[in-house]
Design a protein around this motif. Sequence first.
Motif, PDB file in Angstrom:
ATOM      1  N   ILE A   6       5.922  -9.573   1.692  1.00 14.23           N
ATOM      2  CA  ILE A   6       4.759  -9.208   2.505  1.00 14.23           C
ATOM      3  C   ILE A   6       4.465 -10.267   3.556  1.00 14.23           C
ATOM      4  CG2 ILE A   6       2.257  -8.808   2.435  1.00 14.23           C
ATOM      5  CD1 ILE A   6       3.913  -6.417   1.511  1.00 14.23           C
ATOM      6  N   GLU A   7       4.635 -11.531   3.207  1.00  9.59           N
ATOM      7  CA  GLU A   7       4.369 -12.584   4.197  1.00  9.59           C
ATOM      8  C   GLU A   7       5.312 -12.449   5.387  1.00  9.59           C
ATOM      9  OE1 GLU A   7       4.310 -16.511   2.543  1.00  9.59           O
ATOM     10  OE2 GLU A   7       2.972 -15.901   0.918  1.00  9.59           O
ATOM     11  N   VAL A   8       6.576 -12.151   5.106  1.00  6.27           N
ATOM     12  CA  VAL A   8       7.554 -11.966   6.185  1.00  6.27           C
ATOM     13  C   VAL A   8       7.187 -10.745   7.019  1.00  6.27           C
ATOM     14  CG1 VAL A   8       9.966 -11.420   6.676  1.00  6.27           C
ATOM     15  CG2 VAL A   8       9.409 -13.131   4.937  1.00  6.27           C
ATOM     16  N   LEU A   9       6.826  -9.673   6.333  1.00  7.34           N
ATOM     17  CA  LEU A   9       6.455  -8.441   7.020  1.00  7.34           C
ATOM     18  C   LEU A   9       5.234  -8.676   7.910  1.00  7.34           C
ATOM     19  CD1 LEU A   9       7.483  -5.579   7.157  1.00  7.34           C
ATOM     20  CD2 LEU A   9       6.034  -5.010   5.205  1.00  7.34           C
ATOM     21  N   LEU A  20      -3.277 -10.396  16.451  1.00  6.82           N
ATOM     22  CA  LEU A  20      -3.594 -10.421  15.022  1.00  6.82           C
ATOM     23  C   LEU A  20      -3.535 -11.834  14.449  1.00  6.82           C
ATOM     24  CD1 LEU A  20      -1.563  -7.339  13.764  1.00  6.82           C
ATOM     25  CD2 LEU A  20      -4.047  -7.520  13.938  1.00  6.82           C
ATOM     26  N   ASN A  21      -3.028 -12.767  15.226  1.00 10.58           N
ATOM     27  CA  ASN A  21      -2.798 -14.113  14.713  1.00 10.58           C
ATOM     28  C   ASN A  21      -4.073 -14.953  14.758  1.00 10.58           C
ATOM     29  OD1 ASN A  21      -1.446 -16.234  13.616  1.00 10.58           O
ATOM     30  ND2 ASN A  21      -0.356 -16.811  15.484  1.00 10.58           N
ATOM     31  N   THR A  22      -5.055 -14.524  13.958  1.00  8.96           N
ATOM     32  CA  THR A  22      -6.303 -15.285  13.845  1.00  8.96           C
ATOM     33  C   THR A  22      -6.565 -15.536  12.368  1.00  8.96           C
ATOM     34  OG1 THR A  22      -7.714 -13.337  13.609  1.00  8.96           O
ATOM     35  CG2 THR A  22      -7.261 -14.086  15.874  1.00  8.96           C
ATOM     36  N   ALA A  23      -7.343 -16.555  12.083  1.00 10.13           N
ATOM     37  CA  ALA A  23      -7.646 -16.878  10.688  1.00 10.13           C
ATOM     38  C   ALA A  23      -8.317 -15.695   9.997  1.00 10.13           C
ATOM     39  CB  ALA A  23      -8.534 -18.110  10.624  1.00 10.13           C
ATOM     40  N   GLU A  24      -9.213 -15.017  10.727  1.00 11.57           N
ATOM     41  CA  GLU A  24      -9.917 -13.875  10.147  1.00 11.57           C
ATOM     42  C   GLU A  24      -8.936 -12.772   9.753  1.00 11.57           C
ATOM     43  OE1 GLU A  24     -13.589 -10.874  11.314  1.00 11.57           O
ATOM     44  OE2 GLU A  24     -12.299 -11.657  12.895  1.00 11.57           O
ATOM     45  N   ASN A  25      -7.989 -12.479  10.633  1.00 11.45           N
ATOM     46  CA  ASN A  25      -7.045 -11.402  10.372  1.00 11.45           C
ATOM     47  C   ASN A  25      -6.063 -11.733   9.261  1.00 11.45           C
ATOM     48  OD1 ASN A  25      -7.638  -9.108  11.905  1.00 11.45           O
ATOM     49  ND2 ASN A  25      -6.959 -10.140  13.759  1.00 11.45           N
ATOM     50  N   ASN A  26      -5.826 -13.014   9.027  1.00 13.17           N
ATOM     51  CA  ASN A  26      -4.866 -13.386   7.988  1.00 13.17           C
ATOM     52  C   ASN A  26      -5.303 -12.909   6.610  1.00 13.17           C
ATOM     53  OD1 ASN A  26      -3.014 -14.561   9.668  1.00 13.17           O
ATOM     54  ND2 ASN A  26      -3.900 -16.595   9.523  1.00 13.17           N
ATOM     55  N   ASN A  27      -6.621 -12.742   6.415  1.00 16.34           N
ATOM     56  CA  ASN A  27      -7.133 -12.304   5.118  1.00 16.34           C
ATOM     57  C   ASN A  27      -7.516 -10.833   5.101  1.00 16.34           C
ATOM     58  OD1 ASN A  27      -6.944 -14.928   4.020  1.00 16.34           O
ATOM     59  ND2 ASN A  27      -8.765 -15.483   5.178  1.00 16.34           N
ATOM     60  N   GLN A  28      -7.341 -10.158   6.224  1.00 11.45           N
ATOM     61  CA  GLN A  28      -7.751  -8.770   6.312  1.00 11.45           C
ATOM     62  C   GLN A  28      -6.654  -7.815   5.885  1.00 11.45           C
ATOM     63  OE1 GLN A  28      -9.138  -7.675  10.214  1.00 11.45           O
ATOM     64  NE2 GLN A  28     -11.256  -7.916   9.621  1.00 11.45           N
ATOM     65  N   TRP A  29      -7.084  -6.623   5.518  1.00  6.79           N
ATOM     66  CA  TRP A  29      -6.163  -5.521   5.330  1.00  6.79           C
ATOM     67  C   TRP A  29      -5.836  -4.973   6.706  1.00  6.79           C
ATOM     68  CZ3 TRP A  29      -7.732  -1.862   0.756  1.00  6.79           C
ATOM     69  CH2 TRP A  29      -7.869  -2.628  -0.414  1.00  6.79           C
ATOM     70  N   TRP A  30      -4.625  -4.514   6.889  1.00  2.00           N
ATOM     71  CA  TRP A  30      -4.211  -3.873   8.134  1.00  2.00           C
ATOM     72  C   TRP A  30      -3.832  -2.440   7.833  1.00  2.00           C
ATOM     73  CZ3 TRP A  30      -0.192  -8.138   9.712  1.00  2.00           C
ATOM     74  CH2 TRP A  30      -0.876  -9.318  10.029  1.00  2.00           C
ATOM     75  N   PRO A  79       0.781   6.453   7.540  1.00  4.08           N
ATOM     76  CA  PRO A  79       0.032   5.205   7.562  1.00  4.08           C
ATOM     77  C   PRO A  79       0.413   4.282   6.400  1.00  4.08           C
ATOM     78  CG  PRO A  79      -1.335   6.994   6.750  1.00  4.08           C
ATOM     79  CD  PRO A  79      -0.038   7.609   7.171  1.00  4.08           C
ATOM     80  N   VAL A  80       0.362   2.996   6.685  1.00  4.55           N
ATOM     81  CA  VAL A  80       0.689   1.961   5.699  1.00  4.55           C
ATOM     82  C   VAL A  80      -0.443   0.937   5.705  1.00  4.55           C
ATOM     83  CG1 VAL A  80       2.275   0.069   5.116  1.00  4.55           C
ATOM     84  CG2 VAL A  80       3.186   2.226   6.030  1.00  4.55           C
ATOM     85  N   ILE A  81      -0.884   0.552   4.523  1.00  2.00           N
ATOM     86  CA  ILE A  81      -1.854  -0.538   4.410  1.00  2.00           C
ATOM     87  C   ILE A  81      -1.092  -1.790   4.003  1.00  2.00           C
ATOM     88  CG2 ILE A  81      -3.806  -1.465   3.102  1.00  2.00           C
ATOM     89  CD1 ILE A  81      -4.854   1.381   2.865  1.00  2.00           C
ATOM     90  N   LEU A  82      -1.306  -2.855   4.759  1.00  2.00           N
ATOM     91  CA  LEU A  82      -0.773  -4.166   4.385  1.00  2.00           C
ATOM     92  C   LEU A  82      -1.949  -5.069   4.070  1.00  2.00           C
ATOM     93  CD1 LEU A  82       2.053  -5.038   6.962  1.00  2.00           C
ATOM     94  CD2 LEU A  82       2.316  -4.265   4.607  1.00  2.00           C
ATOM     95  N   THR A  83      -2.017  -5.531   2.841  1.00  2.00           N
ATOM     96  CA  THR A  83      -2.998  -6.557   2.486  1.00  2.00           C
ATOM     97  C   THR A  83      -2.270  -7.888   2.590  1.00  2.00           C
ATOM     98  OG1 THR A  83      -2.546  -6.768   0.116  1.00  2.00           O
ATOM     99  CG2 THR A  83      -3.942  -4.898   0.794  1.00  2.00           C
ATOM    100  N   PRO A  84      -2.957  -9.006   2.395  1.00  2.00           N
ATOM    101  CA  PRO A  84      -2.240 -10.284   2.442  1.00  2.00           C
ATOM    102  C   PRO A  84      -1.134 -10.402   1.399  1.00  2.00           C
ATOM    103  CG  PRO A  84      -4.571 -10.660   2.772  1.00  2.00           C
ATOM    104  CD  PRO A  84      -4.417  -9.202   2.395  1.00  2.00           C
ATOM    105  N   HIS A 103      -5.922  -6.104  -7.582  1.00  2.00           N
ATOM    106  CA  HIS A 103      -4.708  -6.886  -7.786  1.00  2.00           C
ATOM    107  C   HIS A 103      -4.328  -7.726  -6.600  1.00  2.00           C
ATOM    108  CE1 HIS A 103      -4.340  -3.579 -10.787  1.00  2.00           C
ATOM    109  NE2 HIS A 103      -4.070  -4.631 -11.542  1.00  2.00           N
ATOM    110  N   ASN A 104      -5.198  -7.809  -5.621  1.00  2.00           N
ATOM    111  CA  ASN A 104      -4.871  -8.536  -4.399  1.00  2.00           C
ATOM    112  C   ASN A 104      -4.972 -10.033  -4.609  1.00  2.00           C
ATOM    113  OD1 ASN A 104      -3.943  -8.535  -1.823  1.00  2.00           O
ATOM    114  ND2 ASN A 104      -5.938  -8.259  -0.900  1.00  2.00           N
TER     115      ASN A 104
END
Length: 104
Positions: A6-9, A20-30, A79-84, A103-104
């Motif tokens: 997931i980190e690579v993705l 998307l490369n902000t601290a806030e977005n790093n913890n968000q679901w996409w 649609p795909v959800i990506l969490t951290p 489980h996140n």
Amino acid sequence: MHDDNIEVLRARVIAANPSLNTAENNNQWWLLGTSGCHLCDIAEQILAQFQSVQPITYQNVDIAEFDEALMMDFATSIPVILTPSKRLDYPFSVMDLQQLLAHN
């Protein structure tokens, strides 16, 4: 492709969409999708229902802004959800989102 790291993705998504490369977005679901995607609209409705009981925030990410290789990786699965830490492909329900959060 579902066992992709997931980190690579997420790093590939950020490379394709640097906003998307902000601290806030790093913890968000996409929520990955694109305009005119009927299932993406349904996924947003499910997320809205979930938000009424869980205070999560998510960011819409349009795969049309990706390079072709990355776009093709998601073209048949949005649609795909990506969490951290997790990936959830459609179809999903509010219960699936609850499990994802737990489980996140």
